[in-house]
Design an enzyme around this catalytic site. Sequence first.
Site, PDB file in Angstrom:
ATOM      1  N   ASN A  12      13.655  56.019  63.422  1.00 45.42           N
ATOM      2  CA  ASN A  12      13.622  57.432  63.802  1.00 45.42           C
ATOM      3  C   ASN A  12      12.169  57.777  64.114  1.00 45.42           C
ATOM      4  OD1 ASN A  12      13.709  60.205  64.008  1.00 45.42           O
ATOM      5  ND2 ASN A  12      14.056  60.561  61.813  1.00 45.42           N
ATOM      6  N   TRP A  13      11.889  57.927  65.409  1.00 42.07           N
ATOM      7  CA  TRP A  13      10.492  58.183  65.799  1.00 42.07           C
ATOM      8  C   TRP A  13      10.082  59.641  65.576  1.00 42.07           C
ATOM      9  CZ3 TRP A  13       8.544  55.185  70.755  1.00 42.07           C
ATOM     10  CH2 TRP A  13       8.480  53.821  70.438  1.00 42.07           C
ATOM     11  N   LYS A  14      11.028  60.500  65.277  1.00 47.26           N
ATOM     12  CA  LYS A  14      10.732  61.928  65.080  1.00 47.26           C
ATOM     13  C   LYS A  14       9.953  62.462  66.298  1.00 47.26           C
ATOM     14  CE  LYS A  14      10.590  60.974  60.176  1.00 47.26           C
ATOM     15  NZ  LYS A  14      10.344  61.483  58.873  1.00 47.26           N
ATOM     16  N   HIS A  99      19.467  65.489  59.949  1.00 42.15           N
ATOM     17  CA  HIS A  99      18.266  64.991  59.263  1.00 42.15           C
ATOM     18  C   HIS A  99      17.682  66.130  58.427  1.00 42.15           C
ATOM     19  CE1 HIS A  99      14.263  63.454  58.516  1.00 42.15           C
ATOM     20  NE2 HIS A  99      14.725  62.253  58.819  1.00 42.15           N
ATOM     21  N   GLU A 101      14.805  67.099  57.982  1.00 43.21           N
ATOM     22  CA  GLU A 101      13.768  67.902  58.660  1.00 43.21           C
ATOM     23  C   GLU A 101      14.409  68.957  59.558  1.00 43.21           C
ATOM     24  OE1 GLU A 101      11.513  64.579  60.131  1.00 43.21           O
ATOM     25  OE2 GLU A 101      10.829  64.160  58.097  1.00 43.21           O
ATOM     26  N   GLU A 169      19.201  59.856  52.432  1.00 46.88           N
ATOM     27  CA  GLU A 169      17.746  59.995  52.510  1.00 46.88           C
ATOM     28  C   GLU A 169      17.283  61.063  51.516  1.00 46.88           C
ATOM     29  OE1 GLU A 169      16.130  58.544  56.515  1.00 46.88           O
ATOM     30  OE2 GLU A 169      16.635  60.642  56.761  1.00 46.88           O
ATOM     31  N   GLY A 175       8.647  59.878  54.025  1.00 42.60           N
ATOM     32  CA  GLY A 175       7.246  59.958  54.436  1.00 42.60           C
ATOM     33  C   GLY A 175       6.261  60.069  53.287  1.00 42.60           C
ATOM     34  N   SER A 214      10.815  56.039  53.100  1.00 42.98           N
ATOM     35  CA  SER A 214       9.690  55.135  52.819  1.00 42.98           C
ATOM     36  C   SER A 214      10.093  53.659  52.788  1.00 42.98           C
ATOM     37  CB  SER A 214       8.990  55.546  51.514  1.00 42.98           C
ATOM     38  OG  SER A 214       8.447  56.846  51.662  1.00 42.98           O
ATOM     39  N   GLY A 235      11.608  55.812  59.241  1.00 45.81           N
ATOM     40  CA  GLY A 235      10.787  56.757  59.984  1.00 45.81           C
ATOM     41  C   GLY A 235       9.466  56.131  60.393  1.00 45.81           C
ATOM     42  N   GLY A 236       8.415  56.415  59.608  1.00 44.63           N
ATOM     43  CA  GLY A 236       7.053  55.992  59.950  1.00 44.63           C
ATOM     44  C   GLY A 236       6.930  54.521  60.337  1.00 44.63           C
TER      45      GLY A 236
HETATM   46  C1  PEP Z   1      13.192  59.473  58.070  1.00 45.65           C
HETATM   47  O1  PEP Z   1      12.598  60.459  58.446  1.00 45.65           O
HETATM   48  O2  PEP Z   1      14.362  59.308  58.429  1.00 45.65           O
HETATM   49  C2  PEP Z   1      12.505  58.545  57.191  1.00 45.65           C
HETATM   50  C3  PEP Z   1      13.227  57.769  56.444  1.00 45.65           C
HETATM   51  O3  PEP Z   1      11.115  58.572  57.187  1.00 45.65           O
HETATM   52  P1  PEP Z   1      10.125  57.551  56.446  1.00 45.65           P
HETATM   53  O4  PEP Z   1      10.676  56.149  56.635  1.00 45.65           O
HETATM   54  O5  PEP Z   1       8.810  57.731  57.120  1.00 45.65           O
HETATM   55  O6  PEP Z   1      10.118  57.916  55.006  1.00 45.65           O
END
Ligand code: PEP
Length: 252
Positions: A12-14, A99, A101, A169, A175, A214, A235-236
């Site tokens: 997920n590049w957000k 999500h 966010e 999640e 993050g 994470s 994500g990241g």
């Molecule tokens: C996400 O936003 O879906 C996510 C899991 O982010 P991260 O891996 O950066 O915690």
Amino acid sequence: MTPGIRPLVAGNWKMNGLKSALGELEIMRDASKPGNKPNHDMLVCVPFTLLAQAAEMASRSSFNIGAQDCHKNISGAHTGDISVEMIADCGAEAVIVGHSERRTDHGETNIEVLGKANAALDWGHMAIICIGESESQRKSGETLNVLKAQMDGSIPDSPANGEIVVAYEPIWAIGTGLTPTVQDISEAHNFMRNELVDRFGEAGKSIRLLYGGSVKPANAKELMGIDNVDGALVGGASLKAVDFLGICEAYQ
Ligand code: PEP
């Protein structure tokens, strides 16, 4: 992992990634070519602005491209929104919905997430439906109740033409570099599996359950070893091919 379920590693590049980032996707795509064929599915959900180019790049490979949100309607007076038909027109095959966010930044409710998931599934997309508790909900012992309410409220009754995927999640793990204990993830995923089987019967046994929050190359193997964790939503660490592919290695 769940026996018989092919894992899915989804990125997920957000709100990250310009055209110059397509080179990272190219490296990921090449790693999924026949010959290197991984034992899992790979998907990256890019910003809308990169959707068509990313999908074109991924075509004729087993690497898939998805979006990060959609509208519940197919077209109409919804300024700034993107429909599942538009996503398909770009060549993408999957959509993340609900999500945390979006639930937080845009106040999306379960009923709205349900509408989006239904639209995606009706169109034949994979809908990755995200659920997860906040830090205060976990501290007050409400986690499983929160997951149940989100599952009941935002997972459609039928996959229609698409595929339902559920991503757990925990909001406090996204993050932050923090992850729940193996025991906590196991408790959440076993609970989710039982809920899905109660609701969908036999079909509930094959719905893929992703863990997100994470995930890194360093912890991917341990997470993948947990029962009913059928992949990761990343994500990241999905922004750089070296990290994303490092996570994928845990699934080989
Ligand atoms: C996400 O936003 O879906 C996510 C899991 O982010 P991260 O891996 O950066 O915690």
